[in-house]
Design an enzyme around this catalytic site. Structure first.
Site, PDB file in Angstrom:
ATOM      1  N   HIS A  50     -75.447 -41.538  -5.715  1.00 16.94           N
ATOM      2  CA  HIS A  50     -74.751 -40.784  -6.570  1.00 16.94           C
ATOM      3  C   HIS A  50     -73.494 -41.703  -6.843  1.00 16.94           C
ATOM      4  CE1 HIS A  50     -72.298 -37.336  -8.592  1.00 16.94           C
ATOM      5  NE2 HIS A  50     -73.230 -37.012  -9.113  1.00 16.94           N
ATOM      6  N   TYR A 105     -68.635 -29.709 -14.731  1.00 13.91           N
ATOM      7  CA  TYR A 105     -67.339 -29.747 -14.026  1.00 13.91           C
ATOM      8  C   TYR A 105     -66.747 -28.447 -13.984  1.00 13.91           C
ATOM      9  CZ  TYR A 105     -67.692 -34.805 -14.810  1.00 13.91           C
ATOM     10  OH  TYR A 105     -68.058 -36.120 -14.903  1.00 13.91           O
ATOM     11  N   PHE A 125     -71.705 -35.481 -16.751  1.00 11.05           N
ATOM     12  CA  PHE A 125     -70.961 -36.641 -16.376  1.00 11.05           C
ATOM     13  C   PHE A 125     -69.610 -36.646 -17.547  1.00 11.05           C
ATOM     14  CE2 PHE A 125     -74.508 -37.685 -13.990  1.00 11.05           C
ATOM     15  CZ  PHE A 125     -73.910 -37.655 -12.767  1.00 11.05           C
ATOM     16  N   ASP A 138     -74.223 -30.020 -11.853  1.00 11.62           N
ATOM     17  CA  ASP A 138     -73.751 -28.787 -12.519  1.00 11.62           C
ATOM     18  C   ASP A 138     -72.419 -29.036 -13.158  1.00 11.62           C
ATOM     19  OD1 ASP A 138     -72.117 -28.940 -10.358  1.00 11.62           O
ATOM     20  OD2 ASP A 138     -72.062 -26.830  -9.856  1.00 11.62           O
TER      21      ASP A 138
END
Length: 230
Positions: A192, A69, A80, A67
């Site tokens: 991740h 920031y 990202f 989702d």
């Protein structure tokens, strides 16, 4: 979904989804949250930015995020990515470290990944909004049907693409899409890039060179991962 113009190339994919009762409930809920004074990121008009910068017919690589920031000024509608002038978040810093190790690309000064998006890298979050300061707060509210449809549309195209799946959340989302495991596309899965998990196999996974090798072998052209040249 008022205030979010649908990019033309994605319209046939999204209109059936956005006309469902679930999507209308999502739109109404978002309006109510904003009217209640809650801060929602990214701001209206930028929530479909990934689709705007990367038309469906140009997609070569899909990078799935969870989702947006949830800090002030960070979210810009690309997974990202943060706008120029905003401090590079830890996960993106680790992405840059792996890029340097993998391809010899010096870490860019900023965190704006628009240059990747314009080359065909679909930077798509699972949920396209979040409440300020509340990570994961809009999960399960209806965005998943929208973004699942986007991923499925890429899978259904005749051109082979690369799916970079960082972390269990992205990998679980990909499993929901029929046909991704049929072998026509390249799937690159690893932990991740967050500081909590990057050392468990993200570092050294070489996603960027592997993606380019696949694209070039299928005549699709490599991505210029160096943002200075993108």
């Amino acid at each position: 979904m008022s205030g979010e113009p649908i990019p033309e190339s994605w319209r046939p994919v999204l209109e059936p989804v956005l006309n469902t009762p679930e999507a209308r409930r999502l739109g109404g809920w978002l309006r109510a949250e904003e009217e209640a004074g809650k801060t929602i990121y990214p701001p209206r008009g930028t929530r479909l930015r990934a689709l705007e910068l990367t038309p469906l017919e140009t997609v070569k690589v899909v990078i799935l995020g969870q989702d947006p920031y949830h800090g002030p000024g960070q979210a810009m509608g690309l997974s990202f990515s943060v706008p120029e002038g905003v401090k590079t978040p830890p996960s993106l810093s680790n992405i840059y470290k792996e890029l340097a190790s993998d391809c010899g690309v010096a870490p860019p000064a900023g965190g704006d990944l628009s240059g990747w998006a314009r080359q065909g890298v679909l930077l798509l979050n699972n949920a396209l909004t979040v409440e300020g300061g509340q990570a994961g707060s809009h999960a399960g509210r209806g965005w998943e049907a929208v973004t699942d449809a986007c991923v499925a549309a890429v899978v259904a195209r005749s051109e082979p693409s690369v799916f970079i799946l960082w972390g269990s959340h992205a990998q679980a989302k990909a499993k929901r899409v029929p046909g991704l495991d049929a072998g026509r596309h390249c799937v690159i899965a690893s932990p991740h890039p967050s500081p909590l998990s990057a050392h468990r196999g993200f570092f050294g996974s070489k996603p960027f060179s592997r993606a380019n090798a696949f694209l070039e072998s299928h005549g699709r052209g490599a991505i210029a991962w160096s943002l200075d040249r993108a």
